[in-house]
Scaffold this active site. Sequence first.
Site, mmCIF file in Angstrom:
data_model
loop_
_atom_site.group_PDB
_atom_site.id
_atom_site.type_symbol
_atom_site.label_atom_id
_atom_site.label_comp_id
_atom_site.label_asym_id
_atom_site.label_seq_id
_atom_site.Cartn_x
_atom_site.Cartn_y
_atom_site.Cartn_z
ATOM 1 N N HIS A 211 4.887 0.075 -0.570
ATOM 2 C CA HIS A 211 5.652 -0.759 0.350
ATOM 3 C C HIS A 211 4.688 -1.807 0.895
ATOM 4 O O HIS A 211 3.479 -1.672 0.760
ATOM 5 C CB HIS A 211 6.272 0.070 1.489
ATOM 6 C CG HIS A 211 5.274 0.617 2.442
ATOM 7 N ND1 HIS A 211 4.471 1.716 2.149
ATOM 8 C CD2 HIS A 211 4.899 0.218 3.680
ATOM 9 C CE1 HIS A 211 3.674 1.959 3.175
ATOM 10 N NE2 HIS A 211 3.910 1.060 4.124
ATOM 11 N N CYS B 149 5.949 5.650 4.487
ATOM 12 C CA CYS B 149 4.701 5.007 4.070
ATOM 13 C C CYS B 149 4.071 5.694 2.864
ATOM 14 O O CYS B 149 3.104 5.197 2.295
ATOM 15 C CB CYS B 149 3.706 4.981 5.228
ATOM 16 S SG CYS B 149 4.266 3.953 6.605
ATOM 17 N N HIS C 105 0.837 -1.197 0.000
ATOM 18 C CA HIS C 105 0.000 0.000 0.000
ATOM 19 C C HIS C 105 0.866 1.239 0.000
ATOM 20 O O HIS C 105 2.073 1.185 0.155
ATOM 21 C CB HIS C 105 -0.982 0.009 1.175
ATOM 22 C CG HIS C 105 -0.363 0.202 2.524
ATOM 23 N ND1 HIS C 105 -1.072 0.633 3.611
ATOM 24 C CD2 HIS C 105 0.905 0.033 2.973
ATOM 25 C CE1 HIS C 105 -0.289 0.714 4.672
ATOM 26 N NE2 HIS C 105 0.911 0.344 4.304
ATOM 27 N N GLU D 60 -0.059 -4.598 11.811
ATOM 28 C CA GLU D 60 0.686 -4.183 10.624
ATOM 29 C C GLU D 60 2.159 -4.565 10.788
ATOM 30 O O GLU D 60 2.823 -4.926 9.827
ATOM 31 C CB GLU D 60 0.544 -2.673 10.427
ATOM 32 C CG GLU D 60 1.038 -2.203 9.088
ATOM 33 C CD GLU D 60 0.676 -0.766 8.829
ATOM 34 O OE1 GLU D 60 -0.146 -0.526 7.932
ATOM 35 O OE2 GLU D 60 1.206 0.124 9.525
ATOM 36 N N HIS E 15 3.489 -5.091 3.799
ATOM 37 C CA HIS E 15 3.430 -5.592 5.168
ATOM 38 C C HIS E 15 2.986 -7.048 5.162
ATOM 39 O O HIS E 15 2.244 -7.481 4.274
ATOM 40 C CB HIS E 15 2.424 -4.791 6.012
ATOM 41 C CG HIS E 15 2.818 -3.382 6.234
ATOM 42 N ND1 HIS E 15 3.760 -2.999 7.166
ATOM 43 C CD2 HIS E 15 2.400 -2.234 5.639
ATOM 44 C CE1 HIS E 15 3.896 -1.690 7.137
ATOM 45 N NE2 HIS E 15 3.083 -1.198 6.217
ATOM 46 N N ASP F 282 -4.961 -10.580 -0.077
ATOM 47 C CA ASP F 282 -3.637 -11.214 -0.002
ATOM 48 C C ASP F 282 -2.881 -11.062 -1.318
ATOM 49 O O ASP F 282 -3.423 -11.325 -2.392
ATOM 50 C CB ASP F 282 -3.778 -12.700 0.352
ATOM 51 C CG ASP F 282 -2.437 -13.347 0.664
ATOM 52 O OD1 ASP F 282 -1.546 -12.664 1.210
ATOM 53 O OD2 ASP F 282 -2.282 -14.543 0.365
ATOM 54 N N HIS F 283 -1.636 -10.632 -1.199
ATOM 55 C CA HIS F 283 -0.741 -10.419 -2.340
ATOM 56 C C HIS F 283 -1.319 -9.426 -3.344
ATOM 57 O O HIS F 283 -1.189 -9.581 -4.547
ATOM 58 C CB HIS F 283 -0.354 -11.743 -3.003
ATOM 59 C CG HIS F 283 0.655 -12.499 -2.205
ATOM 60 N ND1 HIS F 283 0.300 -13.265 -1.124
ATOM 61 C CD2 HIS F 283 1.997 -12.562 -2.296
ATOM 62 C CE1 HIS F 283 1.392 -13.797 -0.594
ATOM 63 N NE2 HIS F 283 2.438 -13.375 -1.281
#
Length: 136
Positions: free
Chosen positions: A40, A34, A15, A125, A42, A80-81
Site C-alpha cells: 500500500h 499495513c 510499503h 505518513e 503513502h 520517491d515512487h
Amino acid sequence: MKVSVYRKEHFNAAHRLYNASWSDEQNEAVFGKCNNPNFHGHNYELIVQLKGEIDPDTGYVYDMKVLSDLIKAHVLNKFDHKNLNLDTDEFKNLNPSAENIAVVIWNILREKIDRKFELTVRLYETERNFVEYDGN
C-alpha cells in the site's frame, strides 16, 4: 544565537509492514491493513530542520538551495515512487515503518551535513500520523 530553518519536501512510496519471523496471523494482528501482501502507499511529507548559528557573512543558517539539493539527490531520488520493501537496499531487512524511514533519512542526511548543525527529521505518513527523529 541559534536559529532553526526548515525544508519541506514530498515523496510517494509503497510499503508493507511485515515481520518475516512471525506467522501470517501475527503479522495481520499487529499490522492490520499495513500488512497487505500487495503493499500500500503513502504521500509522505518530509520536513528537515537544521539548527545553528547565523553566518554573519550570508545571514543564513544554511543555504536552503543546498539543503533542497541534498534532500532531492539523496532521499527523494532514492525513495520517491518506489516500493520501499522491494526497490531499496535500506529496507531489504528493515521494516519500513514511519519510524524506521525517518531514522534512515536522518542517517543519510547526517552524513552530508556538517555536525555543527543540529538535524531533525519529521515525517508525516498521513495528515494525522507523523514521527520525528533528532539522532538521540
